[in-house]
Design an enzyme around this catalytic site. Structure first.
Site, PDB file in Angstrom:
ATOM      1  CE  LYS A   1      -6.885   2.530   2.238  1.00 43.43           C
ATOM      2  NZ  LYS A   1      -6.771   1.158   3.596  1.00 43.43           N
TER       3      LYS A   1
ATOM      4  CG  ASP B   1      -6.144   1.186  -1.025  1.00 43.23           C
ATOM      5  OD1 ASP B   1      -5.340   2.287  -0.637  1.00 43.23           O
ATOM      6  OD2 ASP B   1      -5.890   0.298  -0.001  1.00 43.23           O
ATOM      7  NE  ARG B   2      -3.514   4.464   3.256  1.00 40.57           N
ATOM      8  CZ  ARG B   2      -2.704   4.230   4.445  1.00 40.57           C
ATOM      9  NH1 ARG B   2      -2.799   5.841   4.623  1.00 40.57           N
ATOM     10  NH2 ARG B   2      -2.750   3.666   5.001  1.00 40.57           N
TER      11      ARG B   2
ATOM     12  CG  ASP C   1      -2.336   4.092  -1.171  1.00 36.50           C
ATOM     13  OD1 ASP C   1      -2.853   4.236  -2.589  1.00 36.50           O
ATOM     14  OD2 ASP C   1      -2.859   3.605  -0.958  1.00 36.50           O
TER      15      ASP C   1
ATOM     16  CG  ASP D   1      -2.609  -0.115  -2.627  1.00 37.12           C
ATOM     17  OD1 ASP D   1      -2.795   0.868  -1.953  1.00 37.12           O
ATOM     18  OD2 ASP D   1      -3.605  -1.501  -1.442  1.00 37.12           O
TER      19      ASP D   1
ATOM     20  CB  SER E   1      -1.004   0.115   1.361  1.00 35.36           C
ATOM     21  OG  SER E   1      -2.203   0.867   1.052  1.00 35.36           O
ATOM     22  CG  HIS E   2       0.485   3.349   3.235  1.00 33.73           C
ATOM     23  ND1 HIS E   2      -0.180   3.323   3.737  1.00 33.73           N
ATOM     24  CD2 HIS E   2       1.112   4.142   4.506  1.00 33.73           C
ATOM     25  CE1 HIS E   2      -0.202   2.192   5.027  1.00 33.73           C
ATOM     26  NE2 HIS E   2       0.743   3.343   5.189  1.00 33.73           N
TER      27      HIS E   2
HETATM   28  C1  G16 Z   1      -4.625   0.129   5.725  1.00 32.77           C
HETATM   29  C2  G16 Z   1      -6.144  -0.125   6.375  1.00 32.77           C
HETATM   30  C3  G16 Z   1      -6.855   0.608   6.203  1.00 32.77           C
HETATM   31  C4  G16 Z   1      -6.046   1.268   7.728  1.00 32.77           C
HETATM   32  C5  G16 Z   1      -4.602   1.445   7.287  1.00 32.77           C
HETATM   33  C6  G16 Z   1      -3.824   2.128   7.952  1.00 32.77           C
HETATM   34  O1  G16 Z   1      -4.461   1.043   4.785  1.00 32.77           O
HETATM   35  O2  G16 Z   1      -6.558  -1.264   5.217  1.00 32.77           O
HETATM   36  O3  G16 Z   1      -8.460   0.555   6.841  1.00 32.77           O
HETATM   37  O4  G16 Z   1      -6.820   2.674   8.548  1.00 32.77           O
HETATM   38  O5  G16 Z   1      -4.300   0.253   6.950  1.00 32.77           O
HETATM   39  O6  G16 Z   1      -3.961   1.354   9.574  1.00 32.77           O
HETATM   40  P1  G16 Z   1      -2.645   1.413  11.025  1.00 32.77           P
HETATM   41  O7  G16 Z   1      -2.904   2.599  11.215  1.00 32.77           O
HETATM   42  O8  G16 Z   1      -2.889   0.161  11.631  1.00 32.77           O
HETATM   43  O9  G16 Z   1      -1.214   1.642  10.356  1.00 32.77           O
HETATM   44  P2  G16 Z   1      -3.412   0.610   3.493  1.00 32.77           P
HETATM   45  O10 G16 Z   1      -4.170   1.237   2.662  1.00 32.77           O
HETATM   46  O11 G16 Z   1      -2.479   0.454   4.022  1.00 32.77           O
HETATM   47  O12 G16 Z   1      -3.919  -0.777   2.813  1.00 32.77           O
END
Ligand code: G16
Length: 539
Positions: free
Chosen positions: A374, A279-280, A275, A277, A111-112
């Site tokens: 998302k 989704d953000r 981001d 992938d 992801s990010h």
């Molecule tokens: C993932 C989850 C999100 C979450 C985020 C941050 O996002 O899908 O629901 O809000 O991680 O999580 P944390 O606060 O535990 O680091 P992504 O975009 O990283 O897949």
């Protein structure tokens, strides 16, 4: 097909969103294979069914896609639908799982998190509804990783994933699909593309920062080619395995290019970034940044202007640390606002049950029931469609929102890579005080409620405990601390500060001023700086 002997790795427990580790960890012999075998063993329904596979193109994607394909063939999967060159954004995977009635999907992404040989990699399993596997399944996958002694893999050579069409890998069919087309069709079915096109024709300007991640080609196709945004509106649009050395997290710290443009004299009308992938997202206007929590609330309040929501919003959900701005919109609309733990998987049951059709998180994710992930570009299109209908600037929409519902001043402090023992000291220190905090005052604010957040899923009644520490100071101020589930080094503690104000003259206070008492309270209550030797600030 070979059965390869292996031994369990410690710590293959999926976090907030799948298994995320450094590339070096994933490159260890058998590491990825063990986890993939654990998925196949824990989801026997995949046998003789269709699996969707794709990743965000980060470093190690190419190797991992071939490994998963060979293991899928050896584990009796009938067909794998894979994005060309192994690429698919996370929302595109979710859409394809649903559209092709696949039994599940594997997403290769961190992801990010940053990419490249020294960056991070990740893998996530999604179920037949297109959403992240719920905790019962991720726990089963983890349990399986701890006892695994062999995995199955085909001995076939790597296959060419760059040409669309069907090929065979042993007894398995591999269908290579265009990563964009199904997603673009879905977006066209949800929004008024004509209205947005007219707005661009009329001179509306946009800057979309794809941060050298997967959304570049999607954004170029939809925003520039189909909707007529000026060529060059999508910046950093070429996906790169290391994201061009950047950190593909759309926030004020990492989307610096975009912020500079949007806060300059020549700022376009709308700005956005997504981001790694896809989704953000974040949304900006000229000299205006909309926090993700506000964005969720604004999108919910204005969704009825858009074809997808012609029948209205039925319910909203937000993660617990997300600000209460969406709650105020839901209450004014007379619909429920569900509060879930952090993690997109917790929205799945509510979406499947039709209890909500908009949900989002402070971490820059918003989506609806069109997929079960998302969806950054979807949120950007929702904004554009609303602006096209309302003919107001982002700044005006934001100001109007605050004047109608009040403003939830909101900020988050992330302290990353804390030594686990020190993070534990902070947690224990705060947790021990929780039962006795109500009635005490901190930086001039009286604690009215202090608790550890626990969630009972209203649909399947699953209980998820220990989802963050919350301290409420009356109806207006709240402090939350939680441990991130996506970091890969040490422990990341997140501190979420929120202060509500509905008095018109004070709606435009500097954020820091509004939240300063809460930051002070956080320092006192957690004793963070003494226990960790780290400052609790943004440095
Ligand atoms: C993932 C989850 C999100 C979450 C985020 C941050 O996002 O899908 O629901 O809000 O991680 O999580 P944390 O606060 O535990 O680091 P992504 O975009 O990283 O897949």
């Amino acid at each position: 097909m070979t059965s390869v002997k292996t031994t369990p790795f410690k710590g293959q427990k999926p976090g907030t969103s799948g298994l995320r580790k450094t590339v070096a960890t994933f490159k260890q012999r058998h590491y990825l294979e063990n986890f993939v075998q654990a998925i196949f063993d824990s989801a026997p329904e995949l046998k003789s069914q269709t699996l969707v596979l794709g990743g965000d193109g980060r470093y190690h994607n190419e190797v991992a896609v071939q490994t998963v394909l060979k293991m899928a063939a050896a584990n009796g999967i009938k067909r794998v639908v894979v994005g060309r060159s192994g690429l698919l954004s996370t929302p595109a995977v979710s859409n394809i799982i649903r559209k092709y009635r696949a039994c599940g999907g594997i997403i290769l992404s961190a992801s990010h998190n940053p990419g490249g040989p020294d960056g991070d990699f990740g893998i996530k399993y999604n179920t037949a509804n297109g959403g992240p596997a719920p905790e019962a399944i991720t726990n089963a996958i983890y349990a399986r990783t701890q006892v695994l002694d062999n995995y199955k893999i085909s001995n076939d050579a790597d296959i060419d994933l760059d040409t669309l069409g069907d090929i065979r890998l042993g007894g398995m069919q591999v269908q290579i699909v265009d990563p964009l087309s199904d997603y673009v069709l879905l977006m066209e079915s949800l929004f008024d593309f004509d209205a947005i096109r007219k707005m661009f024709l009329g001179g509306f300007t946009l800057c979309f920062d794809a941060m050298h991640a997967i959304t570049g080609p999607y954004a170029k196709e939809i925003l520039e080619t189909r909707l007529g945004a000026k060529e060059g509106s999508v910046i950093n649009g070429m996906p790169l395995p290391d994201f061009g050395g950047g950190h593909p997290d759309p926030n004020p710290e990492y989307a610096k290019d975009l912020f500079e443009i949007m806060f300059s004299e020549s700022a376009p009308d709308f700005g956005a970034a997504s981001d790694g992938d896809g989704d953000r997202y974040i949304a900006l206007g000229k000299n205006t940044y909309v926090s993700p929590s506000d964005s969720l609330a604004i999108l919910a309040a204005n969704a009825h202007h858009v074809p997808q929501f012609a029948n209205g919003v039925v319910g909203v959900a937000r993660s617990m640390p997300t600000s209460g701005a969406a709650d105020r919109v839901a209450s004014a609309m007379g619909i429920p606002c569900h509060v879930t733990p952090t993690g997109w998987k917790f929205f799945g049951n509510l979406l499947n049950a039709g209890a909500i059709n908009i949900c989002g998180e402070e971490s820059a994710g918003t989506s609806s029931d069109h997929v079960r992930e998302k969806d950054g570009l979807w949120a950007v299109l929702l904004w554009l469609n609303i602006i096209a209908k309302r003919r107001l600037s982002v700044g005006d929409i934001l100001q109007e929102h605050w004047e109608t519902y009040g403003r939830n001043y909101y900020d988050r402090y992330d302290i990353e890579a804390i030594e686990p023992n020190k993070a534990k000291d902070v947690v224990v220190h705060l947790e021990n005080q929780i039962p006795n905090l109500a009635g005490q005052s901190f930086s001039g604010m009286l604690v009215t409620k202090a608790y550890v957040f626990s969630y009972t899923d209203p649909v399947d009644k699953t209980v998820s405990d220990n989802q963050g520490w919350c301290i409420e100071f009356g109806e207006t101020n709240r402090l939350v601390m939680r441990m991130s589930g996506t970091g890969t080094v040490g422990v990341t503690l997140r501190f979420y500060l929120e202060s509500y104000d509905a008095e018109l003259p004070s709606l435009n206070k500097p954020l820091q001023l509004a939240l300063d008492p809460l930051l002070k309270a956080a320092r006192i209550l957690t004793d963070f700086e003494r226990l960790t030797g780290r400052p609790l600030d943004k440095s």
